[in-house]
Design an enzyme around this catalytic site. Structure first.
Site, PDB file in Angstrom:
ATOM      1  N   ASP A 166     -33.031  32.412 137.016  1.00  0.00           N
ATOM      2  CA  ASP A 166     -32.956  30.994 137.398  1.00  0.00           C
ATOM      3  C   ASP A 166     -34.220  30.243 136.990  1.00  0.00           C
ATOM      4  O   ASP A 166     -34.157  29.141 136.441  1.00  0.00           O
ATOM      5  CB  ASP A 166     -32.639  30.825 138.897  1.00  0.00           C
ATOM      6  CG  ASP A 166     -33.300  31.874 139.771  1.00  0.00           C
ATOM      7  OD1 ASP A 166     -33.955  32.781 139.233  1.00  0.00           O
ATOM      8  OD2 ASP A 166     -33.181  31.781 141.005  1.00  0.00           O
TER       9      ASP A 166
ATOM     10  N   TYR B  50     -19.464  41.927 131.244  1.00  0.00           N
ATOM     11  CA  TYR B  50     -18.381  41.610 130.301  1.00  0.00           C
ATOM     12  C   TYR B  50     -17.557  42.857 129.954  1.00  0.00           C
ATOM     13  O   TYR B  50     -16.412  42.762 129.540  1.00  0.00           O
ATOM     14  CB  TYR B  50     -18.929  40.996 129.005  1.00  0.00           C
ATOM     15  CG  TYR B  50     -19.481  39.587 129.150  1.00  0.00           C
ATOM     16  CD1 TYR B  50     -19.558  38.968 130.390  1.00  0.00           C
ATOM     17  CD2 TYR B  50     -19.918  38.869 128.052  1.00  0.00           C
ATOM     18  CE1 TYR B  50     -20.066  37.703 130.531  1.00  0.00           C
ATOM     19  CE2 TYR B  50     -20.423  37.589 128.177  1.00  0.00           C
ATOM     20  CZ  TYR B  50     -20.501  37.004 129.433  1.00  0.00           C
ATOM     21  OH  TYR B  50     -21.001  35.741 129.558  1.00  0.00           O
TER      22      TYR B  50
ATOM     23  N   LYS C  31     -32.439  39.378 137.395  1.00  0.00           N
ATOM     24  CA  LYS C  31     -32.243  38.785 138.726  1.00  0.00           C
ATOM     25  C   LYS C  31     -32.519  39.900 139.732  1.00  0.00           C
ATOM     26  O   LYS C  31     -31.664  40.286 140.536  1.00  0.00           O
ATOM     27  CB  LYS C  31     -30.811  38.229 138.823  1.00  0.00           C
ATOM     28  CG  LYS C  31     -30.507  37.453 140.086  1.00  0.00           C
ATOM     29  CD  LYS C  31     -31.181  36.094 140.148  1.00  0.00           C
ATOM     30  CE  LYS C  31     -30.911  35.414 141.484  1.00  0.00           C
ATOM     31  NZ  LYS C  31     -31.722  34.204 141.691  1.00  0.00           N
TER      32      LYS C  31
ATOM     33  N   ASP D 289     -25.912  35.212 127.227  1.00  0.00           N
ATOM     34  CA  ASP D 289     -24.849  34.320 126.770  1.00  0.00           C
ATOM     35  C   ASP D 289     -25.145  32.889 127.219  1.00  0.00           C
ATOM     36  O   ASP D 289     -25.097  31.929 126.443  1.00  0.00           O
ATOM     37  CB  ASP D 289     -23.519  34.818 127.370  1.00  0.00           C
ATOM     38  CG  ASP D 289     -22.313  34.180 126.710  1.00  0.00           C
ATOM     39  OD1 ASP D 289     -22.480  33.470 125.703  1.00  0.00           O
ATOM     40  OD2 ASP D 289     -21.190  34.392 127.215  1.00  0.00           O
TER      41      ASP D 289
ATOM     42  N   ASP E  74     -27.085  29.389 124.907  1.00  0.00           N
ATOM     43  CA  ASP E  74     -26.480  28.062 124.713  1.00  0.00           C
ATOM     44  C   ASP E  74     -27.450  26.978 125.181  1.00  0.00           C
ATOM     45  O   ASP E  74     -27.586  25.927 124.560  1.00  0.00           O
ATOM     46  CB  ASP E  74     -25.167  27.924 125.505  1.00  0.00           C
ATOM     47  CG  ASP E  74     -23.945  28.242 124.640  1.00  0.00           C
ATOM     48  OD1 ASP E  74     -24.080  29.068 123.714  1.00  0.00           O
ATOM     49  OD2 ASP E  74     -22.869  27.668 124.893  1.00  0.00           O
TER      50      ASP E  74
END
Ligand code: NAD
Length: 356
Positions: A219, A141, A186, A243, A247
């Protein structure tokens, strides 16, 4: 105590939920004998309209001087088209970076009365009590962005120091809870994730040997989060993974409108905001859920103002309101009347303890 709180209502439902936060802060100040000086400041789209800058200098300096920042939400279709030259989100990223708020804490608990509000089965989510620690001022970001006629790129970069400090925050939190930290990356694909895993392993072994450390790929973490969410205690991850996963985790609790967050840096001050956005689809109707904001106020009281009793009283009042059936539309039992934002706020106020 005396405290200065910078209040940034923002856009969409931001001002609607923040109005309830302000009511609660005034009532708590009166009942517990504190002086809270609340200053409302323009931020996000509202500030772009007012002066062309999503984070005007006066807003930033008031935030720097405050003991804590209470934020609603920013953004909306008016400022998100491809032609938009300046976006509200730029103000949010700049504020987090300027205050050095690198650690974003997002607790997720499931209120027993709301287990049926989730799309997941009651037996999967009952008893969930986890905290995400999301790195907030680094990664993709904040990396360099490039665009030409044929391609675009966003640089994902992390330094050792950035990883060390967020892992220390997460390690300390895990130590104060159930002593179990899950680090999400990851590392089978990304070099930043390989560094993340190395640094996390080293810091935890050296400084938190009493905390169990587990690594998970992002994942499979996304899968386990809804398959066996009770097994998680503290989760630490980089900016973008955090982020997205928070959610997802919000749906364990039943609604985005329920979850709070605290963004902390080195000092005591912090930025407190619900995790949801400005919800343009319901803005202006007075139906947004204010509980995520009110839980954020509780975090503010505990973490920045050092008022655990007041924080606990507020959390208990929100819990009691929910138990008594005070539900906005997003968590309402089908067929029952949903409360407005202000009615839900009033239900919490009525459950706050009287001054003895
Ligand atoms: P959103 O969180 O605003 O809304 C997603 C869905 O959840 C919508 O259906 C909305 O009605 C519902 N919802 C959210 N909060 C709720 C609440 N308190 N009560 C009841 N329902 C609620 O996400 P979005 O629609 O993807 O984004 C809308 C705007 O918000 C965008 O401009 C986005 O950039 C911005 N945004 C801002 C923040 C922030 O200020 N920190 C965070 C996320 C998104």
């Amino acid at each position: 105590m005396k405290a200065r709180i910078a209040v940034l209502p923002g856009d969409g439902i931001g001002p609607e939920v923040i109005a309830q936060g302000i009511r609660v802060l005034h009532t708590l100040a009166e009942r517990f004998g504190h002086e809270f000086e609340l200053t409302e400041l323009p931020f996000g789209g509202a500030a772009i309209e007012a002066c062309g800058d999503p984070l005007p200098p006066a807003t930033l300096s008031a935030c720097r001087e405050a003991d804590a920042v209470l934020l609603g939400a920013i953004g909306g279709p008016k400022w998100s088209g491809p032609e938009a030259r300046v976006r509200p989100e730029a103000g949010l990223l700049k504020l987090r970076a300027a205050l050095g708020a690198y650690a974003n804490l997002r607790p997720v608990t499931v209120h027993p009365a709301l287990a049926d509000a989730s799309t997941l089965k009651r037996e999967v989510i009952e008893g969930v009590d986890l905290v995400f620690v999301r790195e907030l001022t680094g990664g993709i970001y904040f990396g360099e962005k490039r665009r030409d006629a044929h391609s675009a790129s966003d640089l994902c970069i992390y330094t050792v120091a950035e990883i060390e400090r967020i892992v220390r925050t997460a390690g300390a939190l895990a130590r104060a809870r159930r002593r179990h930290l899950t680090s999400i990356d990851k590392s089978n694909v990304l070099e930043t994730s390989r560094l993340w895993r190395e640094v996390t392993t080293r810091v935890m072994a050296a400084e938190f040997p009493d905390v169990k450390l587990e690594h998970q790929l992002v994942d499979s973490a996304a899968m386990h989060l809804i398959r066996r969410p009770r097994d998680f205690d503290v989760l630490v991850t980089e900016n973008m993974f955090g982020d997205i996963l928070t959610d997802e985790a919000a749906m364990l609790a039943g609604s985005l409108g329920l979850l709070p967050s605290a963004s902390l840096g080195k000092g005591r001050s912090g930025i407190y905001e619900p995790i949801h956005g400005s919800a343009p689809d319901i803005a202006g109707r007075g139906i947004a859920n204010p509980y995520g904001t009110l839980y954020s106020v509780a975090l503010l009281l505990r973490l920045s103002l050092g008022l655990p009793e007041e924080a606990q009283a507020l959390e208990a009042a929100i819990g009691a309101a929910i138990t008594a059936g005070a539900r906005t539309a997003d968590i309402a039992v089908p067929g029952t009347r949903a409360l407005s934002t202000a009615e839900a706020g009033a239900a919490v106020l009525s459950n706050l303890p009287r001054r003895t």
